[in-house]
Design a protein around this motif. Structure first.
Motif, PDB file in Angstrom:
ATOM      1  N   UNK A  42      -8.230 -10.105 -80.144  1.00  7.82           N
ATOM      2  CA  UNK A  42      -9.496  -9.568 -80.718  1.00  7.82           C
ATOM      3  C   UNK A  42      -9.233  -8.250 -81.137  1.00  7.82           C
ATOM      4  N   UNK A  43      -8.565  -7.577 -80.438  1.00 10.48           N
ATOM      5  CA  UNK A  43      -8.168  -5.912 -80.958  1.00 10.48           C
ATOM      6  C   UNK A  43      -7.412  -6.052 -82.272  1.00 10.48           C
ATOM      7  N   UNK A  44      -6.474  -7.022 -82.532  1.00 10.26           N
ATOM      8  CA  UNK A  44      -5.900  -6.919 -83.776  1.00 10.26           C
ATOM      9  C   UNK A  44      -6.731  -7.401 -84.652  1.00 10.26           C
ATOM     10  N   UNK A  45      -7.609  -8.343 -84.517  1.00  8.14           N
ATOM     11  CA  UNK A  45      -8.520  -8.970 -85.564  1.00  8.14           C
ATOM     12  C   UNK A  45      -9.650  -8.022 -85.843  1.00  8.14           C
ATOM     13  N   UNK A  46     -10.111  -7.120 -84.874  1.00 12.17           N
ATOM     14  CA  UNK A  46     -11.307  -6.549 -84.707  1.00 12.17           C
ATOM     15  C   UNK A  46     -12.462  -7.209 -84.702  1.00 12.17           C
ATOM     16  N   UNK A  47     -12.297  -8.329 -84.196  1.00  9.12           N
ATOM     17  CA  UNK A  47     -13.649  -9.160 -84.025  1.00  9.12           C
ATOM     18  C   UNK A  47     -13.251 -10.304 -82.823  1.00  9.12           C
ATOM     19  N   UNK A  48     -14.103 -11.110 -82.566  1.00  8.78           N
ATOM     20  CA  UNK A  48     -14.141 -12.221 -81.588  1.00  8.78           C
ATOM     21  C   UNK A  48     -13.382 -13.416 -82.207  1.00  8.78           C
ATOM     22  N   UNK A  49     -12.599 -13.987 -81.571  1.00  9.85           N
ATOM     23  CA  UNK A  49     -11.853 -15.061 -81.957  1.00  9.85           C
ATOM     24  C   UNK A  49     -12.503 -16.302 -82.362  1.00  9.85           C
ATOM     25  N   UNK A  50     -12.234 -16.537 -83.520  1.00 12.76           N
ATOM     26  CA  UNK A  50     -12.884 -17.975 -83.996  1.00 12.76           C
ATOM     27  C   UNK A  50     -12.378 -19.420 -84.118  1.00 12.76           C
ATOM     28  N   UNK A  51     -13.009 -20.382 -84.403  1.00  8.21           N
ATOM     29  CA  UNK A  51     -12.378 -21.913 -84.433  1.00  8.21           C
ATOM     30  C   UNK A  51     -11.470 -21.744 -85.493  1.00  8.21           C
ATOM     31  N   UNK A  52     -11.721 -20.947 -86.589  1.00 10.20           N
ATOM     32  CA  UNK A  52     -10.730 -21.370 -87.596  1.00 10.20           C
ATOM     33  C   UNK A  52      -9.454 -20.204 -87.531  1.00 10.20           C
ATOM     34  N   UNK A  53      -9.354 -19.430 -86.620  1.00  5.73           N
ATOM     35  CA  UNK A  53      -8.023 -18.605 -86.240  1.00  5.73           C
ATOM     36  C   UNK A  53      -7.122 -19.695 -85.652  1.00  5.73           C
ATOM     37  N   UNK A  54      -7.523 -20.958 -85.257  1.00  8.19           N
ATOM     38  CA  UNK A  54      -6.611 -21.800 -84.659  1.00  8.19           C
ATOM     39  C   UNK A  54      -6.288 -22.916 -85.448  1.00  8.19           C
ATOM     40  N   UNK A  55      -4.793 -23.301 -85.273  1.00  6.14           N
ATOM     41  CA  UNK A  55      -4.427 -24.461 -86.205  1.00  6.14           C
ATOM     42  C   UNK A  55      -4.831 -25.722 -85.639  1.00  6.14           C
ATOM     43  N   UNK A  56      -4.368 -25.717 -84.217  1.00  7.52           N
ATOM     44  CA  UNK A  56      -4.580 -26.922 -83.443  1.00  7.52           C
ATOM     45  C   UNK A  56      -3.459 -27.897 -83.626  1.00  7.52           C
ATOM     46  N   UNK A  57      -3.567 -29.324 -83.149  1.00 10.76           N
ATOM     47  CA  UNK A  57      -2.739 -30.456 -83.660  1.00 10.76           C
ATOM     48  C   UNK A  57      -1.523 -30.114 -82.776  1.00 10.76           C
ATOM     49  N   UNK A  58      -1.285 -29.172 -81.755  1.00  9.02           N
ATOM     50  CA  UNK A  58       0.174 -28.998 -81.147  1.00  9.02           C
ATOM     51  C   UNK A  58       0.803 -30.324 -80.476  1.00  9.02           C
ATOM     52  N   UNK A  59      -0.234 -30.937 -79.955  1.00  9.81           N
ATOM     53  CA  UNK A  59       0.195 -32.363 -79.088  1.00  9.81           C
ATOM     54  C   UNK A  59       0.855 -33.362 -80.028  1.00  9.81           C
ATOM     55  N   UNK A  60       0.208 -33.256 -81.340  1.00  9.26           N
ATOM     56  CA  UNK A  60       0.553 -34.461 -82.269  1.00  9.26           C
ATOM     57  C   UNK A  60       2.091 -34.271 -82.661  1.00  9.26           C
TER      58      UNK A  60
END
Lengths: 272, 258
Positions: free
Chosen positions: B239-257
């Protein structure tokens, strides 16, 4: 100018597809072109007071002289026809080779050194402004009648077209692979050979074939001013008022050009 | 070892690409640089192989200031820094093997490369590299016949063939779907560990950065605003690096696949 966003919101009407400014520009351009047509129409009608009166009658009289074509001379025109094709082949080949450095130097994305780019561009533009017939007349004056001045004229003529078209092809390539090559330590020549050449090779071949077609036709015209080939023979026959012979030559040229264009078109289709 | 000392980069249009960068990258590290687009990640990574040139400071690669390099020195630097791009940057009309062999260009003389006279070792190295990313059955396919993930694997093979000391990957997964992204990151990670190649990767996906990095460098507006091992990183750090709250599209997901 009114703010388009506001005017749409105020009136609550459907916006037009083009902004007012574009419409105005297109209208002005339309009327300028119309005026040009009217002007040139006025000029030509002044010159053609007699209209087409005499031309139609003359046409039949002149055409009648060309028939029947004299096919007995076929054997004699075989050689000059081959000469014309040879001229076109040699000129196109040499032009295609000389074009490569010129096209690269006149492509903005590859030649980042501005002065070099501008000098090459200006040089190529100058080449293109000289009509091929003028080139042929000059070279025939310098080297005498024959195919050599014809070949020189064709080389310079095709160089102008080829280098321009190919440099534009180079300017439209995908620069990303070139960046990748640079990032892996390749030198400029390796970058060009590995990343640029594969991208332009099909267009290059296609354009060279196209210029070869143009050169066949151009070399006929050049022959008329003494630059060798079938054009020279055609000119001689017409000067002797030997119209049946001239007709045979015209038919042979016609068939040759059609065959070569057909082959070249098929080849180009296969390439692209 | 790569060392940034007071490095600044101002683009001709006045944009400050890098601002007072002081960073030291140790040999063998797997560093992920995170930040929003326009934060200077690309400029940072491209300074190392001089695709862009910082305007002040000094940048040491193996104790040599590369900012002074020109011509031959520069090409030598680039042969030891392999690069992977967001758009794979393959020659689409050339076949896979030829694309991979292009990794040897920096090691090969101009004449040899123009006539395709690669050394036998180079060709076998290219083939081995393709095997390592499991795409060796496609060697004679044209690059544009492959899917995005396959093309990125070919570009990894190209970098492997280059035998670099450093790998710079500029948003290598931004054009790929989640499972393929993880596959590509896994290959990069594996190469880093097996070949001991120092690897710098630009990413903007937080979860991927956390999963693969040894160390994370956060950038914002041309400055390094975070630098530390992945164990010190929390959501708050991002949040400090981005200067805002973390959002859904900051994540790629799909790690388990993967």
């Amino acid at each position: 100018m009114t703010n388009p966003k506001n005017s749409i919101a105020d009136k609550k009407t459907i916006p037009s597809i083009y902004p007012t400014k574009t419409k105005l520009q297109v209208t002005v351009i339309f009327f300028v072109i119309l005026a040009l047509y009217l002007f040139s129409m006025k000029k030509t009608t002044e010159d053609m007071v007699n209209g087409l009166d005499g031309a139609l009658g003359n046409m039949f009289r002149v055409l009648a002289k060309f028939f029947p074509p004299n096919f007995e001379i076929l054997k004699a025109i075989w050689n000059p026809m081959l000469e014309t094709i040879q001229m076109a082949i040699i000129a196109t080949t040499i032009a295609a080779i000389i074009t490569i450095p010129l096209a690269i130097l006149s492509a903005r994305n590859v030649t980042t050194f501005k002065p070099l780019y501008y000098i090459t561009r200006i040089f190529l533009n100058l080449l293109r402004t000289i009509p091929d017939v003028v080139l042929a007349v000059v070279f025939v004056g310098l080297f005498g009648i024959g195919i050599f001045p014809g070949i020189l004229a064709l080389i310079i003529f095709s160089l102008g077209i080829l280098a321009k078209l190919i440099s534009e092809t180079i300017e439209s390539v995908d620069m990303n692979p070139l960046e990748a090559m640079r990032a892996s330590g390749a030198n400029t020549l390796q970058m060009i050979w590995y990343a640029l050449v594969p991208q332009i090779a099909p267009q290059f071949t296609s354009l060279v074939l196209y210029v070869f077609e143009i050169n066949i036709r151009a070399s006929v015209i050049l022959g008329l001013v003494g630059a060798g080939g079938i054009g020279l023979t055609l000119n001689q026959q017409i000067n002797f008022y030997n119209y049946p012979n001239a007709m045979t030559i015209i038919i042979v040229i016609f068939i040759t050009v059609i065959i070569i264009e057909y082959i070249s078109t098929k080849l180009r289709e296969a390439l692209l | 070892m790569i060392e940034f000392k007071d490095v600044n980069l101002v683009y001709p249009n006045g944009t400050q690409g890098l601002k007072n960068i002081n960073v030291k990258i140790n040999d063998g590290e797997f560093v992920v640089i995170v930040g929003l687009s326009g934060a200077g990640k690309s400029t940072f990574i491209r300074s190392i192989n001089r695709l862009v040139t910082p305007t002040s400071g000094s940048l040491l690669v193996d104790n040599e200031d590369i900012l002074k390099f020109r011509g031959k020195d520069l090409r030598k630097l680039r042969t030891k820094t392999g690069m992977i791009f967001q758009n794979y940057n393959l020659v689409k009309r050339s076949n896979v093997l030829k694309n991979v062999l292009a990794g040897r260009l920096g090691h090969t003389g101009t004449l040899r490369s123009i006539f395709n006279l690669y050394k036998k070792e180079d060709v076998s190295l290219a083939y081995e590299s393709l095997k390592r990313v499991h795409i060796d059955e496609k060697i004679y396919n044209r690059a544009d016949e492959l899917s995005g993930g396959q093309q990125q694997r070919v570009s990894i093979a190209r970098v492997l063939t280059q035998q670099p000391k450093y790998i710079l990957a500029d948003e290598p997964v931004a054009s790929l779907d989640p499972p393929t992204s993880h596959q590509v990151m896994n290959y990069l990670r594996k190469i880093n560990k097996e070949d001991k190649i120092t690897t710098l990767v630009n990413l903007h996906f937080i979860d991927m950065a956390m999963e693969y990095a040894d160390r994370i460098i956060g950038m914002r507006a041309g400055e390094v605003v975070f630098d530390g091992p992945v164990s010190e990183v929390t959501e708050k750090t991002f949040e400090e690096i981005y200067g805002r709250a973390i959002r859904e599209d900051d994540l790629r997901g799909g790690a388990e696949q993967a």
